[in-house]
Design an enzyme around this catalytic site. Structure first.
Site, PDB file in Angstrom:
ATOM      1  N   HIS A  69      42.207  44.322  26.500  1.00 58.67           N
ATOM      2  CA  HIS A  69      41.221  45.379  26.735  1.00 58.67           C
ATOM      3  C   HIS A  69      40.759  45.399  28.191  1.00 58.67           C
ATOM      4  O   HIS A  69      40.611  44.354  28.829  1.00 58.67           O
ATOM      5  CB  HIS A  69      40.040  45.277  25.765  1.00 58.67           C
ATOM      6  CG  HIS A  69      39.157  44.078  25.910  1.00 58.67           C
ATOM      7  ND1 HIS A  69      38.063  44.052  26.757  1.00 58.67           N
ATOM      8  CD2 HIS A  69      39.166  42.882  25.285  1.00 58.67           C
ATOM      9  CE1 HIS A  69      37.449  42.892  26.643  1.00 58.67           C
ATOM     10  NE2 HIS A  69      38.091  42.157  25.772  1.00 58.67           N
ATOM     11  N   ASP A  73      36.897  37.913  30.654  1.00 54.87           N
ATOM     12  CA  ASP A  73      37.130  38.556  29.361  1.00 54.87           C
ATOM     13  C   ASP A  73      37.064  40.069  29.575  1.00 54.87           C
ATOM     14  O   ASP A  73      35.967  40.608  29.731  1.00 54.87           O
ATOM     15  CB  ASP A  73      36.069  38.084  28.371  1.00 54.87           C
ATOM     16  CG  ASP A  73      36.045  38.856  27.064  1.00 54.87           C
ATOM     17  OD1 ASP A  73      37.090  39.423  26.700  1.00 54.87           O
ATOM     18  OD2 ASP A  73      34.979  38.905  26.417  1.00 54.87           O
ATOM     19  N   HIS A 133      30.719  36.616  28.886  1.00 55.65           N
ATOM     20  CA  HIS A 133      29.791  37.758  28.891  1.00 55.65           C
ATOM     21  C   HIS A 133      28.593  37.503  29.802  1.00 55.65           C
ATOM     22  O   HIS A 133      27.471  37.916  29.505  1.00 55.65           O
ATOM     23  CB  HIS A 133      29.304  38.072  27.472  1.00 55.65           C
ATOM     24  CG  HIS A 133      30.355  38.677  26.595  1.00 55.65           C
ATOM     25  ND1 HIS A 133      30.060  39.235  25.371  1.00 55.65           N
ATOM     26  CD2 HIS A 133      31.691  38.821  26.759  1.00 55.65           C
ATOM     27  CE1 HIS A 133      31.172  39.692  24.812  1.00 55.65           C
ATOM     28  NE2 HIS A 133      32.166  39.450  25.653  1.00 55.65           N
ATOM     29  N   GLU A 192      36.475  47.728  23.729  1.00 57.70           N
ATOM     30  CA  GLU A 192      36.554  46.580  22.819  1.00 57.70           C
ATOM     31  C   GLU A 192      35.193  45.951  22.626  1.00 57.70           C
ATOM     32  O   GLU A 192      34.831  45.544  21.515  1.00 57.70           O
ATOM     33  CB  GLU A 192      37.548  45.553  23.379  1.00 57.70           C
ATOM     34  CG  GLU A 192      37.899  44.418  22.412  1.00 57.70           C
ATOM     35  CD  GLU A 192      36.997  43.186  22.545  1.00 57.70           C
ATOM     36  OE1 GLU A 192      37.157  42.239  21.753  1.00 57.70           O
ATOM     37  OE2 GLU A 192      36.135  43.167  23.453  1.00 57.70           O
ATOM     38  N   GLU A 193      34.425  45.861  23.709  1.00 52.90           N
ATOM     39  CA  GLU A 193      33.146  45.155  23.661  1.00 52.90           C
ATOM     40  C   GLU A 193      32.093  45.894  22.836  1.00 52.90           C
ATOM     41  O   GLU A 193      31.055  45.321  22.509  1.00 52.90           O
ATOM     42  CB  GLU A 193      32.617  44.921  25.080  1.00 52.90           C
ATOM     43  CG  GLU A 193      33.521  44.091  25.980  1.00 52.90           C
ATOM     44  CD  GLU A 193      33.626  42.642  25.559  1.00 52.90           C
ATOM     45  OE1 GLU A 193      33.033  42.278  24.518  1.00 52.90           O
ATOM     46  OE2 GLU A 193      34.296  41.856  26.246  1.00 52.90           O
TER      47      GLU A 193
END
Length: 340
Positions: free
Chosen positions: A63, A171, A310, A199-200
């Site tokens: 992603h 990420d 994150h 995606e998140e």
């Protein structure tokens, strides 16, 4: 792949606003693509013909989006009230920089000596935070940002210590870097290299991508939580930086195909690729949507262990990133019938 990862991590691309990453991916992929598709939600799907064609195509996925912030209100004194885009722990952002295009700001909270004893015993809530962009009034702030503007963490990419990298958005820019690297090599099987969006915020791009391509097999390349800190004992660490590529058998969104898990695990063992698995069922990947598409898709995953995920300062080991690339390559080799 290190320089590619550094470049990708520096790009802004919060969920729903992945434009800069998409443009970079399209430019890098074009010389090696037999076909490129984009869709209305923003996914990029790049096909490269292999030496072998399967009944249903293979998809290797990562992603493009990252967690970020979005402006919800501008106060009379020029401060920004905001929401998080994706899952972010408020504790990790206080005092950290953010960027809205060329406009920089700092996430603030009222000074500790102004808090009550009860407030000091609880985790801050997002409603208590604000972004200071240096504006003196609402009018001055509105000249720089608007409601609905996306922001990302303003964080330098730094190599440090014994082979570690610190950056925002590891990420899943590690997955994007691996896909772009693999694209330069002719795969043994026809392969779609898929760069997904959002995606998140709910694995949204993966759903439309999987429906459009209807793959028979899919490999998701990710970054995953590593909590290997001094006070975290045993299985609660989930996985460990410098422990090799993470091959999960299950997470919060997917039970991975057992045969593919074993195939990838055994391929890594035969090739001497360092690998580990998760010691705690947590998180989720685009596979959560992909495996439920149409009549079902056989899925597996490989991920780089990432500390402080994150956050503005995620940390990964370059050796683990290389192991992820090698494992993804091994996946395509195994599907193509080549073993070592």
């Amino acid at each position: 792949m290190t320089e590619l990862l550094k470049t990708l991590c520096a790009l802004p691309g919060p969920s729903g606003c992945e434009d800069a990453v998409r443009e970079f991916v399209l430019k890098k992929a074009k010389p090696f693509a037999d076909e490129i598709r984009t869709d209305s939600i923003g996914n990029v799907m790049v096909f490269r013909k292999g030496k072998k064609t399967l009944e249903r195509p293979v998809a290797v996925c990562a992603h493009m989006d990252e967690v970020g912030v979005i402006v919800k209100k501008i106060t009379e004194d020029g401060m920004l009230k905001f929401g998080f885009v994706g899952g972010v722990d408020p504790r990790v952002v206080i005092g950290k920089g953010v960027r809205f295009g060329d406009t920089r700001g700092v996430i603030g909270i009222k000074a500790v000596h102004l808090t009550t004893a009860a407030e000091r015993r609880t985790m801050p809530k997002i409603k208590d935070l604000y972004i200071d962009i240096g504006a003196t009034s609402r009018t001055a702030a509105e000249a720089k940002v608007s409601l609905g503007d996306y922001g990302v963490f303003d964080s330098d990419v730094v190599l440090f210590g014994d082979g570690l990298i610190k950056a925002k958005a590891i990420d899943d820019r590690i997955g994007c870097a691996a896909l772009l690297t693999l694209l330069e090599e002719q795969p043994l099987v026809d392969t779609w290299f898929c760069f997904t969006v959002q995606e998140e915020t709910g694995l949204r791009g993966a759903a439309s991508m999987a429906y459009a391509l209807d793959p028979g097999f899919a490999l998701v390349i990710e970054g995953t939580t590593a909590a290997d800190l001094a006070e975290v004992k045993d299985g609660k660490a989930v996985c460990r930086v410098r422990g090799g590529a993470v091959i999960p058998f299950m997470d919060g969104a997917t039970i991975y195909d057992a045969a593919l898990f074993e195939m990838l695990r055994d391929a890594c063992i035969r090739r001497g690729i360092p690998w580990q698995t998760k010691t705690r069922i947590s998180g989720g990947t685009d596979a959560g949507r992909i495996h439920k598409s149409r009549a079902g898709v056989r899925v597996c995953a490989v991920a780089a262990p990432v500390r402080y995920i994150h956050s503005p300062s995620s940390v990964a080991a370059l050796s683990d990133c290389e192991a992820v690339l090698q494992a993804a390559r091994a996946f395509l080799e195994e599907l193509g019938g080549e073993t070592e």
